[in-house]
Design an enzyme around this catalytic site. Structure first.
Site, short mmCIF file in Angstrom:
data_model
loop_
_atom_site.label_atom_id
_atom_site.label_comp_id
_atom_site.label_asym_id
_atom_site.label_seq_id
_atom_site.Cartn_x
_atom_site.Cartn_y
_atom_site.Cartn_z
N TYR A 80 0.84 -1.20 0.00
CA TYR A 80 0.00 0.00 0.00
C TYR A 80 0.88 1.26 0.00
O TYR A 80 2.10 1.17 -0.10
CB TYR A 80 -0.98 -0.04 1.17
CG TYR A 80 -2.02 -1.15 1.02
CD1 TYR A 80 -2.84 -1.20 -0.11
CD2 TYR A 80 -2.18 -2.13 1.99
CE1 TYR A 80 -3.79 -2.21 -0.26
CE2 TYR A 80 -3.13 -3.14 1.84
CZ TYR A 80 -3.92 -3.17 0.70
OH TYR A 80 -4.86 -4.17 0.55
N CYS A 95 -12.06 -18.24 4.18
CA CYS A 95 -12.36 -16.94 4.81
C CYS A 95 -11.92 -15.81 3.89
O CYS A 95 -12.70 -14.94 3.51
CB CYS A 95 -11.67 -16.84 6.17
SG CYS A 95 -9.95 -17.36 6.18
#
Ligand code: ADP
Ligand code: SF4
Length: 683
Positions: free
Chosen positions: A176, A346
């Site tokens: 990021y 998940c």
């Protein structure tokens, strides 16, 4: 010390100071995505609360955007953009605090990786480079943009404090924005924010200083950061950076750039896999360190602490599979721990923009909308012999249904045709890399073993007559499914007549040990793991295999579970020939006839045995036969209802057991409902 706890595990329950706050123990739920984020604040708060209730001393948010220039739509990230977000995030912090845990928030700016599909703000980055999800580039940040970013970050930190978070992250990892500045590949600026390692780290240092100055008196400042650059190099410069950060940071959450290792499936990555790569950090920084490793074994956790690898045991998946893992260690109930199997179902759902769920823990994500708790189920009032339930089939669905009904106090007979309960788990856990999937079966069998009211009858293939002869008034069918031989699937909804040929073997037959002559052609039309693991199995036996995939990659859905690339790489290394964007259209005397999915153009390849991995046929014969039988209730669950992933079968078994004895309660919806429009009513 709680009764029953082995005192050896005491170090896991020691409080630890993190700057101005104190974590009550060493169980640390690291920031992890949920597919809930800003969109589902009630759902999120209830899910995080259960973790705190289960004993996690710190419970963090997912990536939490600081500003609309960091918008990860369609994925529901968390946000602290405004006062409304403060209220929503405060709901989570309060819920976590109710159980004495600390609440953390991971402030996040995605930089060039945020395509800002919703906000339409230009993406930002150290340089103008392409984003991940859209064919457009980001804006190179000039000095004013950097100043603005610092203001946004500081404002978000203040909002985090207002929402009552105890730990606030400056997020410098996972490619990021801050990581884009740190990395020499993405940051080739020639101003004071680029060039030397020191310059590339300037933005991170400034953000950490800003955050400390704004809220450091009340909140611990954490950073999540990788120990090398993205390409695995730059370790010395990173070491120097970590040392420089140390005086300003209260907690180092350290990781590595290879996400397919950090978040690896059990097929490729074992427990505690980061240890050798992060072990040096603690001595370097002299501050508390946390890291992950899909820790489910209390022994491994203890060993990490004792040997000074970490100060806190970081966990995302283990806390999803068992929110009560810390409590179970504290109470000396190690055998009750529901261990994560490393399937990444998940993550796959978050990666599709919907709330996470879990193969092992069917209550995950259902805490708010269904009111499900991972450790508690209601008793069926005055359950008696006449409420006896016959469950047919002891695969994941049947085992979960029997267990949950048993916990509700209902008498259960669980009949299984095979000598060994487990269903598809028995077949699949024997495949290369999937051994940990056996935990789905083993945990449930062990728990059922504690219930006197659940009886298992193995080697009992039931007919309709047999079912009725048991005298059970309620029957739940969990009879599973079988792989189809006739090629029906996505590419060919109709059966393929030429597959009615002795050269065809099904996945079930191959898993049962049957083999045919080579060369093998395996047709992956399903797109999940089955074709790739069977290919690995057969190639490992020395069979010549061509894997044909109708998609552009083999096992393409595994991109969601983060193991597609490792899977394809392994098959390439094994010498498997891979043909993508083709379907197997027919068996012909010379071999298998392929068709290009774009042009329809045919080509024939040699084929001694064809293994079609296309779709499954529900085993619903009993369901048909028992229609109209004199029963109080009859239902089918799991794969015999709709063949799917193991998580869905477990969920369906759990759902059926919870609903037993009454109407299924409505599922709450979390959404915006507009106020009545007064003007329209008057008109
Ligand atoms: P699911 O994923 O839905 O649990 P599985 O295929 O894993 O489905 O398990 C189904 C189980 O049901 C298998 O173990 C199979 O042997 C068993 N089974 C199927 N038909 C019968 C039957 N007639 N009597 C008893 N057991 C059955
Ligand atoms: Fe573990 Fe699979 Fe559950 Fe994720 S879905 S927590 S990987 S068992």
């Amino acid at each position: 010390m709680a009764e029953g706890r082995d005192p050896r595990f005491d170090p896991l329950f020691q409080p630890i100071r993190l700057g101005p706050v104190t974590a009550p123990n060493r169980f640390y739920q690291v920031p992890h995505c949920t597919g809930m984020g800003h969109a589902l604040p009630h759902t999120l708060a209830a899910m995080r609360e259960v973790k705190a209730e289960g004993g996690w001393g710190v419970v963090n948010s997912e990536y939490c955007s600081i500003h609309p220039t960091s918008d990860d739509a369609p994925f529901p990230f968390a946000a602290l953009w405004d006062a409304g977000d403060v209220r929503n995030m405060a709901r989570m912090a309060q819920a976590v605090h109710r159980h004495g845990a600390l609440a953390g928030v991971e402030l996040w700016h995605g930089g060039q990786r945020s395509s800002n599909l919703h906000s339409r703000a230009p993406s930002l980055g150290p340089e103008s480079l392409p984003g991940h999800y859209a064919p457009w580039q980001c804006q190179r940040m000039d000095r004013e943009d950097i100043r603005a970013l610092r203001r946004w970050h500081r404002a978000a930190a203040l909002r985090a404090r207002e929402a009552d978070f105890d730990i606030v992250y400056v997020y410098a990892g996972h490619t990021y924005l801050i990581a884009q500045f740190l990395d020499p590949a993405t940051n080739r600026r020639d101003d004071e924010y680029g060039g030397s390692a020191e310059n590339r780290a300037r933005l991170l240092m400034e953000l950490v200083e800003d955050t400390r100055e704004a809220i450091g008196d009340r909140c611990a400042i954490a950073t999540r950061i990788e120990v090398t650059d993205e390409d695995g190099g730059g370790r010395e410069a990173r070491d120097a950076l970590l040392a420089r950060l140390a005086p300003l940071v209260d907690l180092f959450d350290v990781t590595i750039p290879d996400y397919s290792q950090e978040m690896g499936t059990s097929r490729f990555v074992r427990e505690a896999s980061l240890e050798s790569e992060i072990a040096h950090v603690r001595a370097l920084v002299g501050k508390p360190v946390v890291s992950v490793g899909r820790f489910t074994s209390p022994e491994t956790m203890l060993s990490q602490l004792r040997r000074g690898i970490v100060d806190l045991i970081g966990a995302a998946r283990p806390s999803i599979a068992d929110p009560f893992l810390p409590t179970k260690i504290r109470e000396g109930r190690l055998d009750d721990i529901r261990e994560c199997i490393g399937c990444n179902i998940c993550y796959a759902h978050d990666a599709m923009g919907v709330p996470i769920r879990c193969t092992q823990n069917p209550t995950m994500g259902e805490e708010w909308r269904r009111g499900w708790h991972p450790e508690r189920v209601s008793r069926v009032p005055r359950a008696r012999a006449r409420d006896k339930v016959l469950v047919v089939g002891a695969g994941p669905a049947g085992l979960e249904a029997a267990l949950t009904l048993g916990r509700r106090g209902v008498p259960v007979l669980l009949a299984e045709a095979e000598a060994r309960p487990g269903g598809r788990i028995n077949r699949e856990a024997a495949l290369p890399g999937l051994a940990e999937w056996g935990r789905v079966r083993d945990w449930r069998l062990h728990q059922i073993g504690k219930l006197p009211n659940v009886e298992i009858f193995p080697a009992s293939r039931m007919t309709a007559q047999d079912c009725l002869a048991t005298g059970a008034r309620h029957v739940i069918l969990a009879t599973g499914s079988r792989w189809r031989r006739d090629g029906r699937g996505l590419s060919s909804p109709a059966p393929i007549p030429s597959f009615d040929d002795p050269r065809v073997l099904t996945p079930d037959e191959v898993m049962a040990g049957r083999r045919g002559p080579g060369p093998w052609v395996i047709f992956d039309d399903e797109g999940y793991y089955m074709a790739t693991v069977l290919t690995e199995l057969l190639a490992g036996e020395g069979q010549g295999v061509t894997l044909v995939a109708s998609a552009g990659r083999v096992g393409h859905w595994m991109e969601h579970t983060v193991d597609q690339e490792r899977s394809q790489a392994r098959l390439i290394d094994l010498g498997v020939e891979i043909v993508v964007n083709h379907r197997v259209e027919a068996l012909v005397p010379e071999g298998a006839r392929l068709a290009c999915v774009f042009t329809g153009r045919n080509r024939d390849i040699a084929c001694g045995t064809l293994l079609p991995v296309t779709s499954r046929q529900p085993e619903d014969g009993l369901w048909q036969e028992l229609q109209g039988a004199d029963l109080a209730s009859l239902q089918r669950i799991g794969d015999c209802r709709a063949p799917g992933i193991i998580a869905q079968a477990v969920f369906d078994g759990h759902r059926a057991a919870r609903a037993f004895g009454g109407a299924e309660p409505p599922v709450r919806r979390e959404r915006v409902v507009v106020r009545p429009d007064r003007a329209a009513r008057r008109a």
